[in-house]
Each structure stands twice: as structure tokens, then as C-alpha cells.
Scaffold this active site. Structure first.
Site, PDB file in Angstrom:
ATOM      1  N   LYS A   1       0.839  -1.202   0.000  1.00 21.17           N
ATOM      2  CA  LYS A   1       0.000   0.000   0.000  1.00 21.17           C
ATOM      3  C   LYS A   1       0.877   1.256   0.000  1.00 21.17           C
ATOM      4  O   LYS A   1       0.577   2.222  -0.691  1.00 21.17           O
ATOM      5  CB  LYS A   1      -0.953  -0.010   1.203  1.00 21.17           C
ATOM      6  CG  LYS A   1      -1.972  -1.128   1.075  1.00 21.17           C
ATOM      7  CD  LYS A   1      -3.295  -0.800   1.727  1.00 21.17           C
ATOM      8  CE  LYS A   1      -4.364  -1.794   1.318  1.00 21.17           C
ATOM      9  NZ  LYS A   1      -4.507  -2.944   2.232  1.00 21.17           N
TER      10      LYS A   1
ATOM     11  N   LYS B   1     -13.037  -7.307  -7.863  1.00 20.12           N
ATOM     12  CA  LYS B   1     -13.636  -5.968  -8.003  1.00 20.12           C
ATOM     13  C   LYS B   1     -12.655  -5.006  -8.647  1.00 20.12           C
ATOM     14  O   LYS B   1     -13.026  -4.205  -9.478  1.00 20.12           O
ATOM     15  CB  LYS B   1     -13.975  -5.414  -6.612  1.00 20.12           C
ATOM     16  CG  LYS B   1     -15.328  -5.788  -6.116  1.00 20.12           C
ATOM     17  CD  LYS B   1     -15.706  -4.987  -4.891  1.00 20.12           C
ATOM     18  CE  LYS B   1     -14.795  -5.243  -3.701  1.00 20.12           C
ATOM     19  NZ  LYS B   1     -14.866  -6.593  -3.130  1.00 20.12           N
TER      20      LYS B   1
ATOM     21  N   LYS C   1      -7.969 -13.351 -12.483  1.00 20.65           N
ATOM     22  CA  LYS C   1      -8.714 -13.613 -11.238  1.00 20.65           C
ATOM     23  C   LYS C   1      -9.913 -12.671 -11.166  1.00 20.65           C
ATOM     24  O   LYS C   1      -9.786 -11.481 -11.436  1.00 20.65           O
ATOM     25  CB  LYS C   1      -7.782 -13.345 -10.050  1.00 20.65           C
ATOM     26  CG  LYS C   1      -8.479 -13.323  -8.695  1.00 20.65           C
ATOM     27  CD  LYS C   1      -7.496 -12.915  -7.597  1.00 20.65           C
ATOM     28  CE  LYS C   1      -8.145 -12.958  -6.230  1.00 20.65           C
ATOM     29  NZ  LYS C   1      -8.697 -11.752  -5.701  1.00 20.65           N
TER      30      LYS C   1
END
Ligand code: ADP
Ligand code: TRP
Length: 321
Positions: free
Chosen positions: A110, A192, A189
Site C-alpha cells: 500500500k 472488483k 482472477k
């Protein structure tokens, strides 16, 4: 055996979530002591809109219950209904070397993406450890991305137990490398973040549109086709039993199959499979107070287990004086 897992509340659900995780969790309730919670504290690391979080939490609860989670057979609650987990998280922080958290991939990823980290993101694995240890969990089924967080949980538990004796059960991760990743519309895969999902609980039209977008190769109808490399086949198979699967395979290998027909069948199958669940979900969401009651009952059950652990932990640490 106590099996525990947490799921962040996040808007819509797709076939990958259902076949990859939820179905498996729900199956556990039949033969294990299943503890399942909605990780809304964790969701705060990426979401600050309180209205969105509250709505997402109720929706996540309705999704699980509609899909078959039985609040009588399992313990099902919302993380923030048990503040004990925050107390334990603080206590465990004092057994957590900085380096252990600094090495966490999900944190480092991140930061590498340019997200300015705050303490919540950094301490995420400690809270997750508290979730697990508070309930003396034996087994924690998680996706591959959570593997390192489970190692952190074990390290912290070992450090704590070395100081105070065997207070915490050492949790075993269950990382099913064989759980096939459900492919998305484009073969990557289903996720979202790739925008390649087939969603549960969609209106018919929107569902059909998604399924028609599944990418297939350009083998003409009159030629036999290879089911193994076909994305459409790999998604359809999730709904089929052995016999049906063999039948579909034969149809692929026989000239004449049209991908468009298979897509139409998959659409009808998906629609019919989820229709009863969608109805149940709607009824649950139409009665939010009823939903809150179910969750309050779950929190009560969870609190019973948590209190036992906290009594020991407070005594060992000198917080009960
Ligand atoms: P997304 O990638 O869409 O954001 P999440 O990370 O929210 O999905 O996934 C929630 C859970 O669903 C995870 O525990 C993961 O194991 C499971 N899951 C998500 N996508 C898939 C997939 N394509 N195949 C199998 N399991 C999946
Ligand atoms: N971090 C997990 C995820 O994003 C969710 C989670 C929170 C969890 N606490 C947990 C999973 C405890 C297992 C056990 O998927």
C-alpha cells in the site's frame, strides 16, 4: 474445533467471493464451532464515510445470512460490537516488535502504491491478531494474501505465552492453495479491482449483460473446442455436479457448440441458483431491526467467549488489581 474468520464489509459480492470463500465458511457450521464476523474496524483503514460503512455492514450481514449462515449453529457478529477486541489489541501491541509490522507485505504494497500510511494501516495485523486470539481460535481459513498476517498472529501469541504461560491457543492458518481461483470475464482472477466480475444479486438484465461479456476464443461453431482453456467453461463448472460437468465437456469436444448458447445457459443457471437467496436477502434488508437483533444475539455469544479470555489477560497483565 473452533474455526474463525473475518470478512470486511464491501459493497457487492461476486462469484469469486461466493465460491472462493463464503460457501466454504458456511459449510463449516455443520461440523465445527464456527466463529464468523464482519470486520468493520478493519474496513476503516480504507473507508471513512460512516454512512457507507454502516450500510455496508448491514448488507454484508444480510448476504451471509441469506446465503445460508445459520446464527444458531454458528457465532456471527459485527467486530465493533465487542470492544474487548480493542483492549486486547492494545495489550498485544506491547508484544509486537516494530520490525514484525514493518515487514508486512500488504502494508508495504500500500505504501508502494503511494498511500500515505497512518497508524491504523500499520497496526492492522495487531487488531487481526486480537480477533483471532480473543476467541482461542484453532483454525483460521484465509486467502493467500492473509498468510503473513497469520504468521504475525502466531509470533505475537508465542511472545505473549512465553511471558505469561499458555494463555492463547496458537492458531493454525488454513490456506487452501488448491481452492481454484475463480476466473473473471477476461480470464484473470475475478476481482472488483479488475472490473471483471459476475455479481450476485443483480437484476436479470444486468446479470445477462455481464455474462455475455465473458471472453471466449474464436473457434467457429463447427469445430470442437477445448474446455480446459475456456474461461466460460471454467466459470460454468462451479455450478455443475460431476455428471453435468462430463456432459458439458462432451458438448465442447463435439462440433456444433456455440459459445452464445452456453452463455445463455450459464445466465439462466446463475439467475435460478441465486434467486431464492436474493429473495431472502431482500427480506432481511427490509427489516433492519430484525437484522440488528440477530447480530446482537451473535455479539452476546461472542462476548461469552471473549470475557473468559479477557479475564485471564487482565489478571496476568495486572490490569485487574
Ligand atoms: P476482490 O478481489 O474482489 O476485492 P476481496 O479481496 O474482497 O475480493 O475478497 C474477499 C474474499 O473472497 C477473499 O477471502 C478471497 O479469498 C475471496 N475471493 C475473492 N476473489 C476470488 C476469486 N476470484 N477466486 C476465489 N476466491 C476469491
Ligand atoms: N484481514 C482480513 C481480510 O481482509 C479480514 C480479517 C480481519 C480477518 N480479522 C480477521 C480474517 C481475523 C481472519 C481472521 O480478508
Amino acid at each position: 474445533m473452533r474455526v474463525l474468520s473475518g470478512i470486511q464489509p464491501s459493497g457487492s459480492l461476486h462469484l469469486g467471493n461466493f465460491f472462493g470463500m463464503m460457501k466454504k465458511m458456511i459449510d463449516y457450521q455443520e461440523h465445527e464451532d464456527l466463529f464468523c464476523f464482519i470486520a468493520n474496524y478493519h474496513a476503516m483503514t480504507s473507508l471513512s464515510d460512516g454512512k457507507v460503512l454502516a450500510k455496508g455492514t448491514l448488507e454484508a450481514a444480510a448476504n451471509f445470512l441469506a446465503l445460508g449462515l445459520d446464527p444458531e449453529k454458528s457465532t456471527f457478529w459485527v467486530q465493533s460490537d465487542l470492544q474487548e477486541v480493542q483492549e486486547l489489541s492494545w495489550i498485544l501491541s506491547n508484544f509486537t516488535p516494530m520490525g514484525l509490522l514493518e515487514r508486512c507485505h500488504s502494508y508495504k504494497d500500500k505504501v508502494a502504491q503511494g498511500i500515505k500510511p497512518n497508524h491504523g494501516l500499520f497496526a492492522y495485523p495487531v487488531l487481526m491478531t486480537a480477533d483471532i486470539l480473543l476467541f482461542q481460535s484453532d483454525k483460521v481459513p484465509v486467502g493467500k494474501d492473509q498468510k503473513q498476517h497469520l504468521e504475525v498472529a502466531r509470533d505475537i501469541a508465542i511472545k505473549y505465552n512465553n511471558e505469561y504461560g499458555d494463555v492463547f491457543t496458537l492458531p493454525e492458518p488454513e490456506i487452501d492453495e488448491n481452492v481454484a481461483t475463480v476466473p473473471g470475464l477476461d480470464g484473470r482472477k475475478m476481482s472488483k479491482s479488475y472490473g471483471n466480475t459476475i455479481d450476485l444479486f443483480l437484476e436479470e438484465k444486468a446479470l445477462r449483460k455481464q455474462i455475455m461479456r465473458i471472453v471466449t476464443d474464436s473457434t467457429p461453431p463447427e469445430e470442437p473446442k477445448n474446455p480446459e482453456t475456456c474461461n466460460l467453461f471454467q466459470i460454468y463448472r462451479l455450478f455443475l455436479d460431476k455428471g453435468q460437468l462430463a456432459e458439458l465437456r462432451t458438448r465442447y469436444e463435439t462440433p456444433g457448440l456455440r459459445y452464445g448458447d452456453v452463455k445463455q445457459e450459464l445466465f439462466e443457471t446463475t439467475r435460478d441458483f441465486f434467486a431464492p437467496y436474493a429473495e431472502k436477502r431482500k427480506a432481511l434488508l427490509d427489516d433492519p431491526d430484525g437484522l440488528r437483533k440477530i447480530l446482537a444475539m451473535g455479539a452476546e455469544k461472542a462476548r461469552y467467549a471473549a470475557t473468559k479470555t479477557m479475564r485471564k489477560v487482565r489478571k496476568k497483565g495486572g490490569l485487574a488489581y
